[in-house]
Design a protein around this motif. Structure first.
Motif, PDB file in Angstrom:
ATOM      1  N   ASP A 116      26.692  37.752  17.651  1.00  0.00           N
ATOM      2  CA  ASP A 116      26.611  37.331  16.250  1.00  0.00           C
ATOM      3  C   ASP A 116      26.056  35.916  16.087  1.00  0.00           C
ATOM      4  OD1 ASP A 116      27.727  39.766  15.562  1.00  0.00           O
ATOM      5  OD2 ASP A 116      29.732  38.948  15.187  1.00  0.00           O
ATOM      6  N   ARG A 117      26.482  35.002  16.919  1.00  0.00           N
ATOM      7  CA  ARG A 117      26.115  33.584  16.757  1.00  0.00           C
ATOM      8  C   ARG A 117      24.795  33.229  17.436  1.00  0.00           C
ATOM      9  NH1 ARG A 117      24.819  28.885  16.210  1.00  0.00           N
ATOM     10  NH2 ARG A 117      26.142  27.055  16.214  1.00  0.00           N
ATOM     11  N   TYR A 118      24.562  33.797  18.622  1.00  0.00           N
ATOM     12  CA  TYR A 118      23.399  33.401  19.427  1.00  0.00           C
ATOM     13  C   TYR A 118      22.382  34.520  19.631  1.00  0.00           C
ATOM     14  CZ  TYR A 118      26.195  29.301  20.502  1.00  0.00           C
ATOM     15  OH  TYR A 118      26.946  28.159  20.404  1.00  0.00           O
ATOM     16  N   ARG A 119      22.663  35.685  19.111  1.00  0.00           N
ATOM     17  CA  ARG A 119      21.802  36.867  19.276  1.00  0.00           C
ATOM     18  C   ARG A 119      21.588  37.214  20.759  1.00  0.00           C
ATOM     19  NH1 ARG A 119      23.107  39.195  15.215  1.00  0.00           N
ATOM     20  NH2 ARG A 119      21.490  40.732  15.492  1.00  0.00           N
ATOM     21  N   ILE A 120      22.597  36.978  21.556  1.00  0.00           N
ATOM     22  CA  ILE A 120      22.553  37.366  22.972  1.00  0.00           C
ATOM     23  C   ILE A 120      22.623  38.882  23.026  1.00  0.00           C
ATOM     24  CG2 ILE A 120      23.803  37.274  25.185  1.00  0.00           C
ATOM     25  CD1 ILE A 120      22.309  34.659  24.395  1.00  0.00           C
ATOM     26  N   ARG A 121      21.672  39.491  23.711  1.00  0.00           N
ATOM     27  CA  ARG A 121      21.608  40.947  23.768  1.00  0.00           C
ATOM     28  C   ARG A 121      22.063  41.510  25.111  1.00  0.00           C
ATOM     29  NH1 ARG A 121      17.302  42.844  26.437  1.00  0.00           N
ATOM     30  NH2 ARG A 121      15.933  41.280  27.283  1.00  0.00           N
ATOM     31  N   LYS A 122      22.082  40.657  26.143  1.00  0.00           N
ATOM     32  CA  LYS A 122      22.450  41.138  27.475  1.00  0.00           C
ATOM     33  C   LYS A 122      23.265  40.083  28.200  1.00  0.00           C
ATOM     34  CE  LYS A 122      19.395  41.451  30.838  1.00  0.00           C
ATOM     35  NZ  LYS A 122      18.332  41.908  31.756  1.00  0.00           N
ATOM     36  N   VAL A 123      24.347  40.538  28.832  1.00  0.00           N
ATOM     37  CA  VAL A 123      25.220  39.653  29.605  1.00  0.00           C
ATOM     38  C   VAL A 123      25.235  40.162  31.042  1.00  0.00           C
ATOM     39  CG1 VAL A 123      27.556  38.760  29.862  1.00  0.00           C
ATOM     40  CG2 VAL A 123      26.631  39.158  27.573  1.00  0.00           C
ATOM     41  N   GLY A 124      24.998  39.266  31.968  1.00  0.00           N
ATOM     42  CA  GLY A 124      25.037  39.604  33.382  1.00  0.00           C
ATOM     43  C   GLY A 124      26.220  38.932  34.053  1.00  0.00           C
ATOM     44  N   LEU A 125      26.515  39.376  35.264  1.00  0.00           N
ATOM     45  CA  LEU A 125      27.578  38.753  36.040  1.00  0.00           C
ATOM     46  C   LEU A 125      27.378  39.061  37.506  1.00  0.00           C
ATOM     47  CD1 LEU A 125      29.880  41.066  37.044  1.00  0.00           C
ATOM     48  CD2 LEU A 125      30.299  41.066  34.598  1.00  0.00           C
ATOM     49  N   ARG A 126      28.070  38.306  38.329  1.00  0.00           N
ATOM     50  CA  ARG A 126      28.090  38.512  39.779  1.00  0.00           C
ATOM     51  C   ARG A 126      29.531  38.722  40.191  1.00  0.00           C
ATOM     52  NH1 ARG A 126      23.690  34.824  42.662  1.00  0.00           N
ATOM     53  NH2 ARG A 126      22.053  34.982  41.109  1.00  0.00           N
ATOM     54  N   VAL A 127      29.742  39.690  41.083  1.00  0.00           N
ATOM     55  CA  VAL A 127      31.094  39.980  41.547  1.00  0.00           C
ATOM     56  C   VAL A 127      31.033  40.318  43.034  1.00  0.00           C
ATOM     57  CG1 VAL A 127      30.953  42.413  40.811  1.00  0.00           C
ATOM     58  CG2 VAL A 127      33.193  41.328  41.084  1.00  0.00           C
ATOM     59  N   ARG A 128      32.027  39.877  43.775  1.00  0.00           N
ATOM     60  CA  ARG A 128      32.094  40.204  45.204  1.00  0.00           C
ATOM     61  C   ARG A 128      32.165  41.710  45.377  1.00  0.00           C
ATOM     62  NH1 ARG A 128      35.932  36.170  48.496  1.00  0.00           N
ATOM     63  NH2 ARG A 128      36.196  38.111  49.636  1.00  0.00           N
ATOM     64  N   ALA A 129      31.410  42.224  46.317  1.00  0.00           N
ATOM     65  CA  ALA A 129      31.380  43.672  46.553  1.00  0.00           C
ATOM     66  C   ALA A 129      32.716  44.196  47.051  1.00  0.00           C
ATOM     67  CB  ALA A 129      30.269  44.020  47.548  1.00  0.00           C
ATOM     68  N   ASP A 130      33.560  43.338  47.608  1.00  0.00           N
ATOM     69  CA  ASP A 130      34.870  43.781  48.093  1.00  0.00           C
ATOM     70  C   ASP A 130      35.970  43.618  47.039  1.00  0.00           C
ATOM     71  OD1 ASP A 130      35.060  41.010  48.123  1.00  0.00           O
ATOM     72  OD2 ASP A 130      35.834  40.881  50.172  1.00  0.00           O
ATOM     73  N   ASN A 131      35.609  43.285  45.807  1.00  0.00           N
ATOM     74  CA  ASN A 131      36.582  43.127  44.731  1.00  0.00           C
ATOM     75  C   ASN A 131      36.577  44.391  43.866  1.00  0.00           C
ATOM     76  OD1 ASN A 131      38.292  42.286  42.699  1.00  0.00           O
ATOM     77  ND2 ASN A 131      37.352  40.265  42.488  1.00  0.00           N
ATOM     78  N   ALA A 132      37.136  45.463  44.436  1.00  0.00           N
ATOM     79  CA  ALA A 132      37.109  46.774  43.775  1.00  0.00           C
ATOM     80  C   ALA A 132      37.769  46.755  42.409  1.00  0.00           C
ATOM     81  CB  ALA A 132      37.761  47.818  44.677  1.00  0.00           C
ATOM     82  N   ARG A 133      38.845  46.022  42.274  1.00  0.00           N
ATOM     83  CA  ARG A 133      39.552  45.966  40.986  1.00  0.00           C
ATOM     84  C   ARG A 133      38.655  45.370  39.898  1.00  0.00           C
ATOM     85  NH1 ARG A 133      45.179  42.722  39.766  1.00  0.00           N
ATOM     86  NH2 ARG A 133      45.413  43.463  37.622  1.00  0.00           N
ATOM     87  N   ALA A 134      37.979  44.273  40.196  1.00  0.00           N
ATOM     88  CA  ALA A 134      37.100  43.639  39.209  1.00  0.00           C
ATOM     89  C   ALA A 134      35.906  44.539  38.893  1.00  0.00           C
ATOM     90  CB  ALA A 134      36.619  42.283  39.720  1.00  0.00           C
ATOM     91  N   ILE A 135      35.337  45.166  39.908  1.00  0.00           N
ATOM     92  CA  ILE A 135      34.190  46.055  39.685  1.00  0.00           C
ATOM     93  C   ILE A 135      34.589  47.210  38.771  1.00  0.00           C
ATOM     94  CG2 ILE A 135      32.591  47.675  40.806  1.00  0.00           C
ATOM     95  CD1 ILE A 135      32.748  45.690  43.265  1.00  0.00           C
ATOM     96  N   ALA A 136      35.742  47.807  39.021  1.00  0.00           N
ATOM     97  CA  ALA A 136      36.223  48.907  38.170  1.00  0.00           C
ATOM     98  C   ALA A 136      36.441  48.415  36.743  1.00  0.00           C
ATOM     99  CB  ALA A 136      37.511  49.488  38.740  1.00  0.00           C
ATOM    100  N   PHE A 137      36.995  47.226  36.591  1.00  0.00           N
ATOM    101  CA  PHE A 137      37.204  46.654  35.256  1.00  0.00           C
ATOM    102  C   PHE A 137      35.869  46.486  34.533  1.00  0.00           C
ATOM    103  CE2 PHE A 137      36.940  42.713  32.794  1.00  0.00           C
ATOM    104  CZ  PHE A 137      37.711  43.092  31.700  1.00  0.00           C
ATOM    105  N   TYR A 138      34.893  45.867  35.198  1.00  0.00           N
ATOM    106  CA  TYR A 138      33.609  45.635  34.549  1.00  0.00           C
ATOM    107  C   TYR A 138      32.927  46.954  34.179  1.00  0.00           C
ATOM    108  CZ  TYR A 138      34.065  40.709  35.756  1.00  0.00           C
ATOM    109  OH  TYR A 138      34.505  39.417  35.852  1.00  0.00           O
ATOM    110  N   ARG A 139      33.060  47.952  35.022  1.00  0.00           N
ATOM    111  CA  ARG A 139      32.498  49.271  34.672  1.00  0.00           C
ATOM    112  C   ARG A 139      33.163  49.830  33.419  1.00  0.00           C
ATOM    113  NH1 ARG A 139      31.990  51.071  40.833  1.00  0.00           N
ATOM    114  NH2 ARG A 139      29.813  50.474  41.113  1.00  0.00           N
ATOM    115  N   ARG A 140      34.483  49.703  33.325  1.00  0.00           N
ATOM    116  CA  ARG A 140      35.181  50.164  32.110  1.00  0.00           C
ATOM    117  C   ARG A 140      34.701  49.406  30.877  1.00  0.00           C
ATOM    118  NH1 ARG A 140      39.564  49.837  35.567  1.00  0.00           N
ATOM    119  NH2 ARG A 140      40.374  47.962  34.531  1.00  0.00           N
ATOM    120  N   GLU A 141      34.266  48.174  31.067  1.00  0.00           N
ATOM    121  CA  GLU A 141      33.776  47.356  29.955  1.00  0.00           C
ATOM    122  C   GLU A 141      32.293  47.588  29.660  1.00  0.00           C
ATOM    123  OE1 GLU A 141      35.710  45.457  27.900  1.00  0.00           O
ATOM    124  OE2 GLU A 141      37.243  46.550  29.048  1.00  0.00           O
TER     125      GLU A 141
END
Length: 180
Positions: A116-141
């Motif tokens: 809404d404020r900045y018209r950002i259309r895409k958000v990226g991130l980096r996550v450790r490949a061994d952080n299964a919990r975070a990867i699953a969370f980001y996929r759900r999001e």
């Protein structure tokens, strides 16, 4: 300040420094975030926050409980490029705040604000490949894996892959632009 039903995203305050110092000094938590954990006394945390406040391409918010204003963590949008319409997400939650829907609520508030404020259309991130919990969370999001950096992060004597993920913030923004 951005307000949700259970939390708020707000600027940091002097009273937040002890809680943020604990988060920034938590070796295990910071390793999951691919940060070099080290003792972070209040003075160093203040310097870190002031440094970030002076970066024109970075937004950092404290994640605070709406009912009692307790610090739950922090979230940031880094490498904010309003011309291209993208940025990089970073989030750190205290171990006590994890698994309670707080990260999802914080990211949702941030996503809406960025769009809404900045018209950002895409958000990226980096996550450790061994952080299964975070990867699953980001996929759900709604984040999708778009790449992998092999052996990119060093922890002790091991090198760990880093997964690149991204999410478009609106269906309209996700539509490809014709180059014709």
């Amino acid at each position: 300040m951005l307000e949700g039903t259970m939390l708020q995203l707000r600027g940091w305050r002097e009273a937040d420094l002890p809680a943020l110092s604990i988060l920034r000094s938590d070796v295990e938590l910071q390793a999951k975030l691919m940060a070099r954990a080290q003792p972070n006394p209040i003075g160093r945390v203040r310097e870190w926050l002031l440094e970030r406040a002076n970066q024109i391409d970075l937004l950092l918010f404290v994640i605070a409980a709406r009912d009692d204003d307790a610090v739950l963590g922090y979230v940031q949008a880094a490498a904010l490029d309003t011309f291209q319409g993208h940025c990089e997400l970073g989030i750190c939650l205290s171990p006590d705040a994890q698994g309670r829907g707080i990260a999802a609520a914080a990211i949702d508030l941030l996503h809406r604000y960025l769009f809404d404020r900045y018209r950002i259309r895409k958000v990226g991130l980096r996550v450790r490949a061994d952080n299964a919990r975070a990867i699953a969370f980001y996929r759900r999001e709604g984040y999708l894996e778009v790449g992998r950096l092999a052996g990119h992060y060093r922890e002790d004597e091991a090198y760990i892959d880093v997964i690149l993920m991204e999410r478009f913030l609106s269906d309209a923004a996700a539509a490809p632009v014709s180059s014709e």
